[in-house]
Every structure is written in structure tokens, then in C-alpha cells.
Design a protein around this motif. Sequence first.
Motif, PDB file in Angstrom:
ATOM      1  N   ARG A 372       1.319  -1.410  -0.246  1.00 17.01           N
ATOM      2  CA  ARG A 372      -0.021   0.138  -0.367  1.00 17.01           C
ATOM      3  C   ARG A 372       0.849   1.159  -0.108  1.00 17.01           C
ATOM      4  NH1 ARG A 372      -4.360   0.010   4.950  1.00 17.01           N
ATOM      5  NH2 ARG A 372      -4.455   0.980   3.339  1.00 17.01           N
ATOM      6  N   LEU A 373       2.225   1.240   0.590  1.00 16.79           N
ATOM      7  CA  LEU A 373       2.441   2.166   0.698  1.00 16.79           C
ATOM      8  C   LEU A 373       3.703   2.494  -0.629  1.00 16.79           C
ATOM      9  CD1 LEU A 373       4.143   2.165   4.193  1.00 16.79           C
ATOM     10  CD2 LEU A 373       2.613   4.012   3.696  1.00 16.79           C
ATOM     11  N   ALA A 374       4.189   2.201  -1.007  1.00 23.46           N
ATOM     12  CA  ALA A 374       4.480   1.508  -2.054  1.00 23.46           C
ATOM     13  C   ALA A 374       4.352   2.532  -3.440  1.00 23.46           C
ATOM     14  CB  ALA A 374       5.221   0.761  -2.871  1.00 23.46           C
ATOM     15  N   LYS A 375       2.227   1.107  -3.768  1.00 25.31           N
ATOM     16  CA  LYS A 375       1.650   2.051  -4.222  1.00 25.31           C
ATOM     17  C   LYS A 375       1.158   3.506  -4.492  1.00 25.31           C
ATOM     18  CE  LYS A 375      -1.158   1.024  -7.845  1.00 25.31           C
ATOM     19  NZ  LYS A 375      -0.655   0.143  -9.139  1.00 25.31           N
ATOM     20  N   ALA A 376       1.047   4.356  -3.239  1.00 24.67           N
ATOM     21  CA  ALA A 376       1.228   5.915  -2.746  1.00 24.67           C
ATOM     22  C   ALA A 376       1.873   6.216  -3.483  1.00 24.67           C
ATOM     23  CB  ALA A 376       0.761   5.478  -0.924  1.00 24.67           C
ATOM     24  N   ILE A 377       3.155   5.460  -2.368  1.00 24.81           N
ATOM     25  CA  ILE A 377       4.393   6.674  -2.815  1.00 24.81           C
ATOM     26  C   ILE A 377       4.600   6.810  -5.162  1.00 24.81           C
ATOM     27  CG2 ILE A 377       6.646   7.012  -2.881  1.00 24.81           C
ATOM     28  CD1 ILE A 377       6.780   5.551  -0.262  1.00 24.81           C
ATOM     29  N   GLU A 378       3.990   6.042  -5.698  1.00 24.27           N
ATOM     30  CA  GLU A 378       4.118   6.298  -6.817  1.00 24.27           C
ATOM     31  C   GLU A 378       2.754   7.255  -6.872  1.00 24.27           C
ATOM     32  OE1 GLU A 378       2.848   3.153 -10.714  1.00 24.27           O
ATOM     33  OE2 GLU A 378       2.985   2.766  -8.569  1.00 24.27           O
ATOM     34  N   HIS A 379       1.529   7.045  -6.695  1.00 24.77           N
ATOM     35  CA  HIS A 379       0.870   7.506  -6.695  1.00 24.77           C
ATOM     36  C   HIS A 379       1.382   9.318  -6.778  1.00 24.77           C
ATOM     37  CE1 HIS A 379      -2.374   4.613  -7.229  1.00 24.77           C
ATOM     38  NE2 HIS A 379      -1.589   4.447  -8.375  1.00 24.77           N
ATOM     39  N   LEU A 380       1.824   8.929  -5.414  1.00 24.75           N
ATOM     40  CA  LEU A 380       2.595  10.813  -5.292  1.00 24.75           C
ATOM     41  C   LEU A 380       3.109  10.759  -6.152  1.00 24.75           C
ATOM     42  CD1 LEU A 380       2.039  12.476  -2.627  1.00 24.75           C
ATOM     43  CD2 LEU A 380       4.409  11.493  -1.034  1.00 24.75           C
ATOM     44  N   GLN A 381       4.949  10.256  -6.485  1.00 24.67           N
ATOM     45  CA  GLN A 381       5.184  11.064  -7.378  1.00 24.67           C
ATOM     46  C   GLN A 381       4.594  11.326  -8.555  1.00 24.67           C
ATOM     47  OE1 GLN A 381       8.271   8.375  -7.208  1.00 24.67           O
ATOM     48  NE2 GLN A 381       9.352   8.590  -5.009  1.00 24.67           N
ATOM     49  N   GLY A 382       4.068  10.001  -9.440  1.00 21.12           N
ATOM     50  CA  GLY A 382       3.376  10.388 -10.250  1.00 21.12           C
ATOM     51  C   GLY A 382       1.717  10.976 -10.393  1.00 21.12           C
ATOM     52  N   PHE A 383       1.934  11.956  -9.949  1.00 18.31           N
ATOM     53  CA  PHE A 383       0.099  12.602  -9.456  1.00 18.31           C
ATOM     54  C   PHE A 383      -0.714  12.761 -10.289  1.00 18.31           C
ATOM     55  CE2 PHE A 383      -3.217  15.455  -8.167  1.00 18.31           C
ATOM     56  CZ  PHE A 383      -3.904  14.548  -7.665  1.00 18.31           C
ATOM     57  N   SER A 384      -1.796  11.820 -11.333  1.00 16.66           N
ATOM     58  CA  SER A 384      -2.642  13.051 -11.834  1.00 16.66           C
ATOM     59  C   SER A 384      -4.347  12.041 -11.735  1.00 16.66           C
ATOM     60  CB  SER A 384      -2.597  11.634 -13.791  1.00 16.66           C
ATOM     61  OG  SER A 384      -2.699  10.578 -13.023  1.00 16.66           O
ATOM     62  N   LEU A 385      -5.074  12.951 -12.173  1.00 12.47           N
ATOM     63  CA  LEU A 385      -6.412  12.732 -11.599  1.00 12.47           C
ATOM     64  C   LEU A 385      -6.921  11.417 -12.603  1.00 12.47           C
ATOM     65  CD1 LEU A 385      -8.189  16.458 -11.954  1.00 12.47           C
ATOM     66  CD2 LEU A 385      -7.897  15.044 -10.217  1.00 12.47           C
ATOM     67  N   SER A 386      -7.840  10.774 -11.187  1.00  8.14           N
ATOM     68  CA  SER A 386      -8.164   9.685 -12.216  1.00  8.14           C
ATOM     69  C   SER A 386      -9.612   9.380 -12.728  1.00  8.14           C
ATOM     70  CB  SER A 386      -8.695   8.403 -10.808  1.00  8.14           C
ATOM     71  OG  SER A 386     -10.132   8.634 -10.092  1.00  8.14           O
ATOM     72  N   ALA A 387     -10.286  11.062 -12.895  1.00  6.42           N
ATOM     73  CA  ALA A 387     -11.215  10.816 -14.141  1.00  6.42           C
ATOM     74  C   ALA A 387     -11.003  12.232 -14.197  1.00  6.42           C
ATOM     75  CB  ALA A 387     -12.585  10.632 -13.269  1.00  6.42           C
ATOM     76  N   ASP A 388     -11.547  12.432 -16.010  1.00  9.16           N
ATOM     77  CA  ASP A 388     -11.435  14.130 -16.380  1.00  9.16           C
ATOM     78  C   ASP A 388     -12.950  14.827 -15.997  1.00  9.16           C
ATOM     79  OD1 ASP A 388     -11.173  16.414 -17.391  1.00  9.16           O
ATOM     80  OD2 ASP A 388     -11.123  14.962 -19.967  1.00  9.16           O
TER      81      ASP A 388
END
Length: 755
Positions: A372-388
Motif C-alpha cells: 500500500r505504501l509503495a502504491k501511494a508513493i508511486e501515485h504521489l510522485q506521478g500524480f494525475s486525476l483518476s477521472a476527467d
Amino acid sequence: MQGLESNMKSMERELRCPVCHEMVKQPIVLPCLHSVCVLCAAEVLVQRGYPPPDLPPEPNTPNSSPHTRSPRHARRPPPKTGLDRVLKTVCGTYPGRRRKDTPPLLMLFPCPSCKKDVELGEKGLTDCLRNLTLERIVERYRQSVSVGTMAVMCQFCKPPQPLEASKGCADCKSNFCNECFKLYHPWGTPRATHEHILPTHNFRPKVLVCPEHDQERLQFYCRVCQRLLCSLCKLRRVHSGHKVLPIAQAYQTLKEKITKEMNFVMANQETVQTQIGQLEGAITQMELNSSVSQEKLLACVEQLRAALSERQTTLASALEGSRARRAGALETQLQEKRSLLEDAGLVTYTHELLKESDQPCFVQAGRVTHYRLAKAIEHLQGFSLSADPSFRHFQMDGSQELKQISSMEFIRAPLAPVIDTQKTLAYDQLYLCWRLPLDSAPAWHYSVEYQRRVGGAGSVWGGVRTEGNGPNSSGGWLRMEDVGGTSAVIDRLEMDSVFVLRVRGCNKAGFGEYSEEVYLHTPPAPVLPFSLDSRWGLHADRLALGKGQTYARSVPGLALLQAADRTLTSCHLTSDLLVADLSITQGRHYWACSVEPGSYLVKVGVGLEAKLQEWFHLPQDMASPRYDPDSGHDSGAEDAQDTPPPFCFLTMGMGKILLPHQGVTHPSGNPLTIPLPPRLGVCLDFDKGRVTFYDAHSLRMLWEGPVDCSAPVCPAFCFIGGGALQLQELVANRRNDQTPPRRVTIQTRATNLCN
């Protein structure tokens, strides 16, 4: 008496001025023969920017001063001498008078009855004669229906108690009581001879006088100009050569015509009543159909509204589903980000997990947290909205639909089709081709109508009829219903007859207008179908036949030049013969062909099969008149002048036809040339031994001559130099949806240069 009053009341509409819609007062006759009040006409002209016209001098009502209406104070202009009137009539102006430099102003009056601008001329309303007859009818109408029964008072009684007038003087244009009439018309004076009439508010001239020549009575009528003339107007050059009648003769003629027309109308009262009933029924049916169409219109609009509402619900549902999916995705992403905060549950749980000292237990529980932490860090570094969050893909463009809705119209019936006279023809069958105008509504199907015209052919058959009444036919129109496409074939028709054809389109709005009528002349004899046969050709290497053996071209080449160089007389070497693949032994037969205008020399005709084979296979001196195919001579023709020639040809080339001088039925005895028609027709009467050549488009006879029919005869074609021809294709072999090809690809055989 009651019937007379009823009739007078019913004609009130005829007595109203079309401008003011009141009873006419001092009506004048416009050049278009409609009548209007002179004051109304003057007001209309002033409203259009013209200067105020000169109105009649006498007042319209008896409210004028007695001094202005007194016969004692009447001032008349001095009469013009006869010389003055003649000079003004003939010369147009007095001698020595300078003409105006500016052109005269032409007045245009908008007639409300015929809805046209009527030219009044240089003098405007002055040239318009007063309609005295209409005034008399209006006065009788007023007396019969008691309109305007206000008492007419004497204009010469002293106030305060004027008496009611008992007489009117047509010469003085005044109303008098008995005492005043005797006072102003004493016995033994010229006024005693004045004409007395009933009291009236509107005095009229006793007779019509010329508006250009004072005191000149109108005694003539010009049938060309349709104008009343005086004796001086008749002398003008403008009426020279015109049919000018005395007014008595014109009166009698017109009265007889009107009497006959009135008698005809009175004799056909039942027909009038029947037509009135039909019109009333048509009005009732029209109102009913209008109501039905109104209901259909409302139903159609309601259907559009229902469809639009249903579509709106569908699109709104799709939009709401997309919003819900995007909201769920963004809400999930928001919760994950919030869990990474310092005081969030995941961070607190991780701190507690790190306090675990039991290694196996830590590894077992820490793997999920690590993921969970690895996934959160990945999203944190490459942040983008999951929906337009934008809905740019859900924008509506209704411009085209709005344009279509705004341009919605009632269905129109198709316009009158246009007949294609280039493709329409009469051969073995009638072939009719047409098209719709570009701005016409589409047609679902067509109705073709035709009938036989009685009276034979004219000089312009094959053209389009644009004026005149319908044809004098022996029967009604025959119809071909539900014709698809833009062409039709009509078969089983009489030979040598003229048929008139027309077509109209149909769609949901009903049938449209008819096309212009086209006339087609059927051939004078049954059509003979055949193909070309080149087996007799002496120089077949120069002849090329198209597919189907209906097209032929003669192509001179190098072999022709070499052969001509070795001989002194080479005319016969240039002749290429083609014959039909069949021969005729009886009856009458007709066929047609087209010769290219650029052909050098082409001969079209018929001949005895045996003689043709002999003449075109043996070397002959073709330049000799004894062997000229058009002359009708052969080697023994000079010994038997009464024997018909074995063949009969018509020579054409370079866009012309040479009419032979032997056996010609043309009025001129000398040979002459005529333009080459697009199609040439040939008719052979085997029993009579006659062959006739026609313009196949109009069936106009060009030339006729004899031919020997003692043995089988076959159609023949001869090329001298380069040329080409095409046999007319049978309509039965033509596909309605395709135009037959006018050109074919020709593959010639190799030429032997050593021949």
C-alpha cells in the motif's frame, strides 16, 4: 318591381370605385378599360410623387355659391377657329412655337383592378375620357334603391327658405325650382332651348368631346389603338393605315357582340348554377381538407416534441452515468490521499507496525502495508486525476437540427419535368427521356400519357409544343402509371403516325404539373433489324467494325497510297463496301443510321445483291458516269431507259448531302446540297420499287428514287476515303437506366504493306 330592385342591388359591386370602395363619382376610363373616380385617381398620382393634375372645372356638389353656378356668370373660353385646331392636330404645335427641350413626363397609374401600372400618356388624366354610361347607371341605381334621397334644393332661391328643386338644366349644370327655371329660361331666348332633366347632384356633359380638341365630338373608333377619335384626331399620322370605323358602326358591332354574349350567358344559367354548386362544394372540401392538414401538422409537431423529449431523457441518463462514475473514481482517489496524512489511519497503523519485534509476524503483516505504501508513493510522485472533471465530450451541437427545423416546409409536388429531346426518339418503339428541374421536389414515380394525333404529320414533328390548344386526337389520353426512373418505352403503336406525349411526377403531395408536350412521328414502315457484313469488302483491312456489327469506320492507310501509286485510275480502289447481313424480298421496311459529319464521302442506300457483288469486286473505271452509283446507270442502262437502276444511293460527306438529279421528286430540277441531319432514315418499298430517304428526327422526306426489285435487295453502305457510321440501335435493346455508347473501341487488323 321587387325583382328589378333585387337585380339593381346585386350589381352594387360593379358600381364601386376600386380605390375608395364607394359609389363612383365622375368616373374616368383608364387605358386598361377600368374605371375609377377622377378625384381618387388624382390622389393616387399625388401620393406617387406626380404633380397635381388638372381636375374637371365643374364642382361635384351643389354647395357652391349661386354666383359661380349662375348661367349668367358662366364664362366660356372663346372658341378656336378651325385653322387653329387643324394646325394643332397636324403639326402638334403652332408654327413658330419652340418645342420643349425636356422630354414629356409619362405618368404610370397603378390600376387596383388589374394590378398593373398603366401608362397615362403625356397629359395624364386629361387624356382619360369620362365614363358617362357608368354615371347614368349609378344614377338609376341610386333612384331604384333610394340611396342618397336627400332633397336637391334650388340653387337660385333667396334665403332663408330655398325651395326644393324640380328641374335641372344640363346646359347650365344647375338645379332650379319652377319659378327660378322660368326666370332664367325665358321664352324667346336661346336658354329656352336648354335640355331640362331631373334634379341631380352630379351634372354630366351631354356628349363626349375630344380631350385634345375642344368641342369636337368623338365620331370614329380606331380598332388598332382601341381609342375614340374625333375628325381631327383621325388626320394624324399615328392612325394612318389603321382600321378606323365610324362610331355608329363600332357601336352596332359592339352592341351585337355584347347581346350575343349576354344571350349565351342567359341560355346557360343551369351550367352557371352547376358550376356555382361545384365551387361551393370545393370551398367546403377545401375547409375540411385544411382542418385535416392542420391536425396532421399538429400531430407531426407533437411527434417531433415526443422524439426530442425521449432523446433528451436518453442523453441526460448517459450524462448522469458518466458523472457518477467519475465522482466515484475521484472520491476513491481522495480517500487514498487523505490516508497519507500524518494523523491518518495508514500512517498511524504503520507506526504501530514498526514497533513489532517478532520477525515472522512482522513479515507476515508488513507485506500488505508495504504494497500500500509503495502504491501511494508511486501515485504521489506521478500524480494525475483518476477521472476527467470536464465534460467537453458531452457538448451538444444542434445547429444542423435547428437549421433543418427552421427550413421545414410542406411537401411540394414535383415541378414539370423537362423532356430531353436529344435522347427522345421514335424507332421500333417510342423512347421518352426526361429529367426534373434542379429546384424540384423529388418524385416517387411518374405518369406518362400519350395519344395519337389525327391529321398526319406537320413540318416540325419531333419538337416540343409550347403554345396552342391540345391536339386533335381520336381518343383520350393513354397512361402508363407508376413509371420508375426517368425514361419510358412505349410499344405496339401505329406506323406513320404522330403521337403527342407528356409526363408528370408524383410524390406524397400528389401529382405535379405536366411537362411540355412532345410530338414524335413513328416510322413509315416496320423497322428492319440487321447488322453489317464486311465479307464483300474488297479492302477489308481498311474497314473496322465495332462490337455488335452496328458501327463501322473506314481508315485509309499506307496500303492505299502504295496502291494508288501503281495505278493510273485508283478511284475504285478507295471504295469500301458494307452490306446488311440479310436481304429483302417483299414488303416495306425502314432503318436509320448516323453518319459522322467529318466523313469524306459516304454512300447510303440499297441495291440488288448480285449487282452490288459484281460492281464492287470487278475493277471498274469508277470515275465514269456509266458507273456512278448515284446516277442509276449501269453498262446497259443506256439501252433500256425504262429499266430502274439496280441500286440507289444517297451521297453525303463533310456535313452535307448531295441530292441526285435522277428520279428526284424535289421541286428544283438541279442538284443541290442540304445539311446532314443527325440521323438518316431509309424506307424501301419492295413491291413498288421505290426507296425514300428521310430526316429520321422529324421524318421529313429528303429524296425519293426508283430501284430494281426483281431480285433480293439488301441495304448497302459505301465509304470513299475516311468515314464512319452507326446503325440506329433498337429501342427494345436499350436499357432504360443506361445511355447506349456512342463510341466503341476498334481494333483493326494488321495491314499488309506489300499488297
